[in-house]
Design a protein around this motif. Structure first.
Motif, mmCIF file in Angstrom:
data_model
loop_
_atom_site.group_PDB
_atom_site.id
_atom_site.type_symbol
_atom_site.label_atom_id
_atom_site.label_comp_id
_atom_site.label_asym_id
_atom_site.label_seq_id
_atom_site.Cartn_x
_atom_site.Cartn_y
_atom_site.Cartn_z
ATOM 1 N N LEU A 8 0.851 -1.188 0.000
ATOM 2 C CA LEU A 8 0.000 0.000 0.000
ATOM 3 C C LEU A 8 0.884 1.234 0.000
ATOM 4 O O LEU A 8 1.541 1.545 0.989
ATOM 5 N N PRO A 52 -6.812 -0.610 -2.205
ATOM 6 C CA PRO A 52 -6.052 -1.318 -1.181
ATOM 7 C C PRO A 52 -6.556 -2.748 -0.983
ATOM 8 O O PRO A 52 -5.756 -3.672 -0.783
ATOM 9 N N SER A 64 2.453 -1.470 4.412
ATOM 10 C CA SER A 64 1.944 -0.114 4.166
ATOM 11 C C SER A 64 3.032 0.918 4.395
ATOM 12 O O SER A 64 3.810 0.815 5.348
ATOM 13 N N TRP A 76 -6.090 0.948 5.427
ATOM 14 C CA TRP A 76 -6.323 -0.308 6.154
ATOM 15 C C TRP A 76 -7.810 -0.553 6.418
ATOM 16 O O TRP A 76 -8.311 -1.652 6.204
ATOM 17 N N GLU A 94 3.284 -2.408 9.136
ATOM 18 C CA GLU A 94 3.100 -0.964 8.969
ATOM 19 C C GLU A 94 4.454 -0.268 9.083
ATOM 20 O O GLU A 94 5.037 -0.195 10.166
#
Length: 291
Positions: A8, A52, A64, A76, A94
């Protein structure tokens, strides 16, 4: 079997990491808000995705790299967010620099969907990421980290596991606040040196080879001296201001007063108010010059 990855974001740091993963033979599905940034990656073998959720479909890991809390929450958990198609057991990594409180909230929501979460901000510039020289600052369960370690090893030369979720972000925020302090102080050095008539090249040479030099200071002083804040931008004034602000929120959470950090944060906030957010961090000098 090689793990499949959903990614992402395709900004400077994300694109460098995706390129590295593709070179290492990983299949990577990529979504970015601006689709044009995905095209060069698709030419290297990435699979371009329209949402996404699409990027997170049929993968083992979702990574991400977003600008801030708001963007991370959207990719998300928003409409067509990644969590909507992530199968239980899919690992969420993340890498964005987010606020500490939000990391705890986000991880809890992702965990509630049966997906383990790794707090994994990084410290590097895009060229280092592309060369496999990323440093991951990890907050995660040991067993979860072990599951994705091959992916991290593909892009990193160092993985520092600080403890549970949120601990990687604690270090990253204070690291980036320290960077703001260094840059703000370097701006004061340059402002005084220029006002006093010192030669800019000699100032840069003396700083670079002196005992007080920092890497981020060495990177930003040339732009300060030349007044060119647009070329060779690795990190914008806006992103530094955002990270410094998140670090100050963390200090408030912990009941700590950080006067030096607060002063540097205020200088970057003034740069944003002056419309310098999209320029390189050296532009913070202009808040002293009054431009």
């Amino acid at each position: 079997m090689t793990q499949k990855i959903g990614f992402l974001g395709a900004g400077r740091m994300a694109s460098a990491m995706i390129s590295r993963l593709l070179e290492k033979g990983y299949q990577v599905r990529v979504w970015n808000r601006s689709a044009d940034k995905v095209a060069p990656l698709a030419a290297k073998g990435a699979i371009a995705c329209v949402t996404p959720a699409d990027a997170a479909t049929g993968v083992d890991v979702v990574i991400s790299f977003m600008a801030d809390d708001t963007a991370a929450e959207t990719v998300w958990l928003g409409n067509s967010g990644a969590v909507s198609t992530m199968e239980p057991g899919t690992v969420a990594i993340e890498c964005s620099t987010l606020s500490h409180g939000f990391v705890l909230e986000l991880s809890a929501k992702i965990n509630a969907n049966g997906c383990p979460y790794i707090d994994a901000p990084v410290t590097a510039i895009p060229a280092q990421v592309a060369a496999g020289e990323t440093m991951f600052l990890i907050g995660a369960d040991n067993a979860v980290l072990d599951r994705v370690r091959p992916i991290m090893d593909a892009v990193a030369n160092r993985i520092i596991h600080f403890g549970p979720i949120g601990s990687g972000t604690v270090y990253k925020l204070m690291n980036n606040l320290l960077g703001a302090v260094h840059i703000a102080a370097a701006a004061e050095l340059v402002a005084v040196a220029q006002k006093a008539g010192l030669d800019g090249k000699l100032v840069a040479e003396a700083f670079t080879n002196g005992a007080v030099a920092s890497r981020v200071g060495v990177m930003t002083i040339p732009g300060m001296i030349s007044g060119n804040h647009k070329e060779g931008v690795h990190f914008t004034t806006a992103l530094r201001a955002k990270d410094a602000g998140y670090a100050m929120w963390l200090a408030d959470e912990l009941g700590l007063d950080l006067p030096v950090g607060r002063s540097a944060t205020e200088m970057f906030d003034r740069a944003i108010e002056a419309g310098l957010g999209d320029l390189g961090q050296s532009a913070v000098l202009e808040t002293i010059r009054g431009k």
